[in-house]
Design an enzyme around this catalytic site. Sequence first.
Site, PDB file in Angstrom:
ATOM      1  N   HIS A 104       0.882  -1.415  -0.173  1.00 15.88           N
ATOM      2  CA  HIS A 104      -0.022   0.054   0.025  1.00 15.88           C
ATOM      3  C   HIS A 104       0.933   1.250  -0.107  1.00 15.88           C
ATOM      4  CE1 HIS A 104      -3.542  -2.445   1.944  1.00 15.88           C
ATOM      5  NE2 HIS A 104      -3.319  -2.838   0.850  1.00 15.88           N
ATOM      6  N   HIS A 170     -11.050 -12.795   4.778  1.00 12.85           N
ATOM      7  CA  HIS A 170     -10.031 -12.425   3.866  1.00 12.85           C
ATOM      8  C   HIS A 170     -10.570 -13.292   2.538  1.00 12.85           C
ATOM      9  CE1 HIS A 170      -6.400 -11.583   1.387  1.00 12.85           C
ATOM     10  NE2 HIS A 170      -6.350 -10.544   2.219  1.00 12.85           N
TER      11      HIS A 170
END
Length: 421
Positions: A104, A170
């Site tokens: 990220h 997830h």
Amino acid sequence: MKLKYGNTYKDLDENYLTNSIILERKYGSRINEIDIINDALNNPIRTKKLKEITNKNDMVCIVVSDITRSYIKSNIWLKYIIEEISSSGVNDSNIKILCANGAHRKQSKYEHDIILGDELKNRFEIIDHDCNDKNNLVSFGNTIYGTPIEINKAAVECDKLIITGATTFHTMAGYGGGRKSILPGISSRESIRKNHLQVFCSESGVGLNPKCKIGNVEENTMHLDMLNACEKLNIDFAFNVVLDANGNICGAFAGNYIDVHKSGMKCCDDVGVFNIKEKADTVIASAGGYPKDINLYQVSKTFEVAAEALKDNGTMIILAECSEDMGCEESIDIIRDFNNNHEREKFMKDVFSPEAFSGYILCTLSEKYNTILVSDYKKVEELKKSGIKIYRDVNEALKETKLEDKKYILTNATAILPKLS
């Protein structure tokens, strides 16, 4: 009927919601969040308490999640972890807080302050992990799946390593939390790339590995690869929370990182799995508001959860503000630069980009379902090849459905997992 959207809500016209059922977590916790946190820290699983395993001269590294996971409330529980460490005589100067950015983007000081909370933001600074900074990585060879184990130096050179986060559903690794703080959290770009490749079948044109899916860790090679990487490190302590549908902490677990994650997964299933007897013609899902819907890169998880409850060729309507649009240029590139999903799969296997994966997932789901995004997404043209339709008004989007259609409404899609009974 209101669904979270950014920092506000979208109102659904109930006239369109005939034959609809709301799916949300079955229960939360009536116990005070602080009591849950302290109970976990006072009763660690298969380890001693933090204050008993740290010494005053120890260099301590605490791994925390980035701003896209701020909903896990590190601003509440992190101070209790630091209190435990400080009570053993460790000075603030000996405590490093390392953010598990994975692949990220870097974060701002304002975002760091949100993660730390008011009581800690003036005491500590956060170090953002940079997966591209090879000079700040230590190599431990490869996992049994061929993934290079390259970890941030701060986590390797400390005396005590503590990982934190939340156990959530997830879409590839089965569950978030636990081992994900290390891989992909503080690993190299190549480590992240190779680990994510586990999500594909080895045969060309077959697509995704059915074992690497939401809510499953059995024979999930992505999950097993992460665990194997963690075995090379000395992880001294772990702390994970589980959240209810309202974003409240309903479970917390501390101690041995493997046992903490197992306990978190069980708790996640207990409060998150929603058994359904049949799939629906239409699924209407909110990503859960800010920060879960900060960008489409994050919201792709909501599309995948919605698909678990949706018939083939059904319609999914996803509500997500996406104030940062896609939030990841690589995900846009894989949508824009290829004409079909076979080409996209070949690219992902040849030059896997974790950031591109969300774009790939969106395109594959749009091939199977009628996908609609209700959003303030600005650069609509860049999504043209994805097959996603963009609406500003949720009730205009609902006109694409039939009144008699069976509908599921997911008020906080990333907080639940629909499963066929």
